[in-house]
Structures are given as structure tokens and as C-alpha cells.
Design an enzyme around this catalytic site. Structure first.
Site, PDB file in Angstrom:
ATOM      1  N   LYS A 111       1.095  -1.505  -0.018  1.00  0.00           N
ATOM      2  CA  LYS A 111      -0.067  -0.153   0.228  1.00  0.00           C
ATOM      3  C   LYS A 111       0.776   1.174   0.242  1.00  0.00           C
ATOM      4  O   LYS A 111       0.054   2.420  -0.084  1.00  0.00           O
ATOM      5  CB  LYS A 111      -0.945  -0.171   1.025  1.00  0.00           C
ATOM      6  CG  LYS A 111      -2.290  -0.780   1.215  1.00  0.00           C
ATOM      7  CD  LYS A 111      -2.947  -1.090   0.175  1.00  0.00           C
ATOM      8  CE  LYS A 111      -3.884  -1.707  -0.300  1.00  0.00           C
ATOM      9  NZ  LYS A 111      -4.574  -2.108  -1.243  1.00  0.00           N
TER      10      LYS A 111
HETATM   11  N1  PMP Z   1      -3.114  -8.105   1.388  1.00  0.00           N
HETATM   12  C1  PMP Z   1      -3.426  -6.762   2.298  1.00  0.00           C
HETATM   13  C2  PMP Z   1      -3.274  -6.929   3.872  1.00  0.00           C
HETATM   14  C3  PMP Z   1      -4.305  -6.008   1.805  1.00  0.00           C
HETATM   15  O1  PMP Z   1      -4.528  -5.018   3.233  1.00  0.00           O
HETATM   16  C4  PMP Z   1      -4.454  -5.494   1.076  1.00  0.00           C
HETATM   17  C5  PMP Z   1      -5.148  -4.548   0.280  1.00  0.00           C
HETATM   18  N2  PMP Z   1      -6.444  -4.367   1.033  1.00  0.00           N
HETATM   19  C6  PMP Z   1      -4.831  -6.101  -0.384  1.00  0.00           C
HETATM   20  C7  PMP Z   1      -4.473  -7.554   0.563  1.00  0.00           C
HETATM   21  C8  PMP Z   1      -5.530  -6.579  -1.798  1.00  0.00           C
HETATM   22  O2  PMP Z   1      -4.581  -5.861  -2.451  1.00  0.00           O
HETATM   23  P1  PMP Z   1      -5.536  -4.724  -3.517  1.00  0.00           P
HETATM   24  O3  PMP Z   1      -6.199  -4.235  -2.489  1.00  0.00           O
HETATM   25  O4  PMP Z   1      -4.577  -4.047  -4.137  1.00  0.00           O
HETATM   26  O5  PMP Z   1      -6.507  -5.662  -4.261  1.00  0.00           O
END
Ligand code: PMP
Length: 344
Positions: free
Chosen positions: A48
Site C-alpha cells: 500500500k
Molecule cells: N492484502 C492485504 C493485507 C491488504 O491490506 C490488501 C488491500 N486491501 C490486499 C491484500 C489486496 O490488495 P488490493 O487492494 O490492491 O487488491
């Protein structure tokens, strides 16, 4: 490529360029080569960081943000941490509306990073005024000069990964990647990475990982929103009870669903077999590979890249707590917890 033996101006210079690490044991019974993109090497310990920095810098370029302004977001924790980190360096206030499903340590971390945190109930619909979406929207309306990151509905989320994660994986595998396996929450990671990779080689297979209790897989197959798919589950950051516009469904070939229990055990197995202390969704992504491997879906020369989105330290009171595992019924007894402490 940044080098670890140089001096950096601040932590933000360390965002991205995460390592690709070969998985030597955990998938050794399947054909193919397996590599993990270990996103915990970002300074905020998750993927992130990429979107927080990219979206904030895009807003700065457009002249929307100036120092002292407020940045608002809904977050399961990681995005909040990354926005808080970027805000510290760039001089913004950070306000976060988080789900009550988020672990207590995540919430404490956000506060430590200077964020103002609103904890909102997890199991209400997205249009309920108590939901973290509605709380964030209201705060955005109330706080003058604020910017709402809105990661589920912000297409810059896809761009961030199109511009960084995708090219990194392509270069690290010297163009030899055959499969990408990634969790889908906002969908930004998988969509942006896949878009770049498929532009280089349209034959690359992109497999999304979804949770039982989420609508995403069914929507991908039918393009219809099926409320019956929705029920509570424990994995944080994966799957959704709505359809995010930050997911480009055309970039994803198929979705695999994984259970809370198998993903939790798999996260522990990754730590024990590879020495990589990863988060719950990394266990989910690895569990998806196991399911595909058991179906005989990989060939000898395949190069499968799995994204491990964050670090295990964020789950000490959950997946890595034997008591929590036992309370969920993931161990038959605490004694079995001890029995789990085996070599893989
Ligand atoms: N794993 C974790 C621990 C996350 O916080 C997130 C984001 N919500 C994701 C996977 C998925 O990534 P994305 O939001 O880019 O699909």
C-alpha cells in the site's frame, strides 16, 4: 534500481523495488518455479506504500494538495499506515475510518503514526451511515481542503501498480513470468500489475484470490452482483461485499476462493518453511497456489509469481496467536497448536 548501501533523503525514497524471492520448499511438490514478491520490504511494510505515495503525488501535481491539508481514507489498516507515513514526511493531516474487523495492533500503529482513527462497525452495509465508507465521505464533506483517497474507487490505484509493481516483476523475471497470483481487495494490485504484464506478454495467466463470503469471484464470472455470496469472514484486506472500480476484471483470467482456516495455516507454513514472516493474505495467496498445484495446473518450466502483500508482525493477535486460532476452531485443541509447530 535503488541500492541499499546508499543514503536516502527520507523513507519515501524506499517505496517500491521490493525483492522477488524464490520459494524453495512450500510449493516444492508441484511442477514449476515459484517466486514471491515480498511487499513487506516497503518502508511501511506493505504494497500500500506504492498507492499512498503515487496518489498523493498525483494530487500534488494537480495542485489539489498543499501542506497542512487533510488526507482521508477508509482502510483495513495497511493503506492507512502508508498514508500516515507519507503524510508525516509531506506535512499533511491523516484521518482514517477503519473497520472494527481490523486488529487492535493495526489501529494502535495508525495512531502511533500520527493518524486520527475512527473505528466503524464491520458488518453493516456500505450505504449504512455507520460504515467506514459513509464516515469517510461525511468527514471529507466536513473538513475543508481535504482529499479522499477512496482506494476502492480510484483508478490511480491501478496506475500505481501499472507503473511500479508490473515493470519490477517483468524485469526481475527477465520477462519469463508465466503466472501471476495475487489477492484482490481493491483489485488495484492485481489489475495494474496484470495490465503491464499482459501488455508485455498476453499469454501470462493472471489468477485472483478471493475469500468465501466475498462477491468478487462470482461477479467476475457472471458480471452480476449476487448478494447471496456475502457473509462474514476473517481474512482482512481480501475480497469484498461490493464491486470496486479499482478492479479491472478484464485483466484477470480467473479467481480462486480460499477459506479463512486454510489460509491461516498456510501463512504459518510460509513462515516455517521459507523463513518469510508474512501476513494473512499472503497465506491466502499461497493457499490458492496449493489448490491450483493440486489440480495439476502448473508445468515444469512455469514461473509463477505470487504477491505477498504485507508483514506477519501485523497479525500477532490473530493468525500468529495460538489462542486466536483455537478460538476460531482452527485447532481442535491447544495441544494441536503445539503439534502444528512442525517442520514443513
Ligand atoms: N492484502 C492485504 C493485507 C491488504 O491490506 C490488501 C488491500 N486491501 C490486499 C491484500 C489486496 O490488495 P488490493 O487492494 O490492491 O487488491
Amino acid at each position: 534500481m535503488k541500492h541499499r548501501n546508499q543514503v536516502f533523503d527520507n523513507v519515501l525514497d524506499l517505496v517500491g523495488n521490493t525483492p522477488l524471492v524464490k520459494l524453495n520448499k512450500i510449493a516444492s511438490k508441484f511442477k514449476g518455479n515459484f517466486f514471491a514478491k515480498v511487499e513487506s520490504f516497503n518502508p511501511g511494510h506493505s504494497s500500500k506504500d506504492r498507492i499512498a505515495l503515487y496518489i498523493i503525488e498525483q494530487a500534488e501535481k494537480k495542485g489539489i494538495l498543499s501542506p497542512g491539508d487533510t488526507i482521508i481514507e477508509t482502510t483495513s489498516g495497511n493503506t492507512g499506515f502508508s498514508i500516515a507515513m507519507v503524510s508525516i514526511i509531506k506535512g499533511y493531516d491523516c484521518v482514517l475510518a477503519v473497520s472494527s474487523k481490523s486488529s487492535a495492533d493495526k489501529i494502535d500503529m495508525l495512531k502511533t503514526m500520527g493518524a486520527k482513527v475512527y473505528v466503524c462497525p464491520a458488518h453493516v452495509s456500505a450505504d449504512d451511515p455507520r460504515s467506514y465508507y459513509q464516515v469517510a465521505k461525511r468527514l471529507h464533506e466536513e473538513i475543508k481542503g481535504s482529499v479522499y483517497i477512496n482506494q476502492y474507487f480510484n483508478e490511480l490505484n491501478i496506475d500505481a501498480h501499472y507503473k511500479s509493481t508490473g515493470p519490477e516483476i517483468w524485469n526481475q523475471t527477465e520477462g519469463k513470468i508465466t503466472h501471476l497470483v495475487a489477492c484482490s481487495g481493491t483489485g488495484g494490485t492485481i489489475s495494474g500489475t496484470a495490465k503491464y504484464l499482459k501488455e508485455q506478454n498476453p499469454d501470462i495467466k493472471v489468477i485472483g484470490v478471493d475469500a468465501f463470503g466475498s462477491v468478487i469471484k462470482k461477479y467476475h464470472e457472471t458480471r452480476e452482483f449476487d448478494e447471496k455470496e456475502i457473509y462474514p469472514y476473517r481474512i482482512e484486506g481480501l475480497g469484498k461485499n461490493l464491486i470496486p472500480t479499482a478492479t479491472d476484471f478484464d485483466m484477470i483470467d480467473e479467481f480462486v476462493k480460499v477459506t479463512d482456516e486454510e489460509s491461516a495455516h498456510m501463512a504459518r507454513a510460509v513462515a516455517k518453511s521459507e523463513g518469510l514472516f508474512v501476513g494473512y493474505t499472503s497465506g491466502a495467496a499461497m493457499q490458492a497456489i496449493k489448490q491450483l498445484g493440486e489440480e495439476g495446473r502448473f508445468k515444469k518450466d512455469d514461473n509463477v509469481v505470487v504477491i505477498f502483500p504485507d508483514h506477519g508482525s501485523r497479525y500477532m493477535s490473530k493468525v500468529y496467536s495460538d489462542k486466536w486460532m483455537n478460538d476460531q476452531g482452527f485447532f481442535d485443541s491447544i495441544n494441536e497448536a503445539a503439534a502444528q509447530n512442525i517442520q514443513y
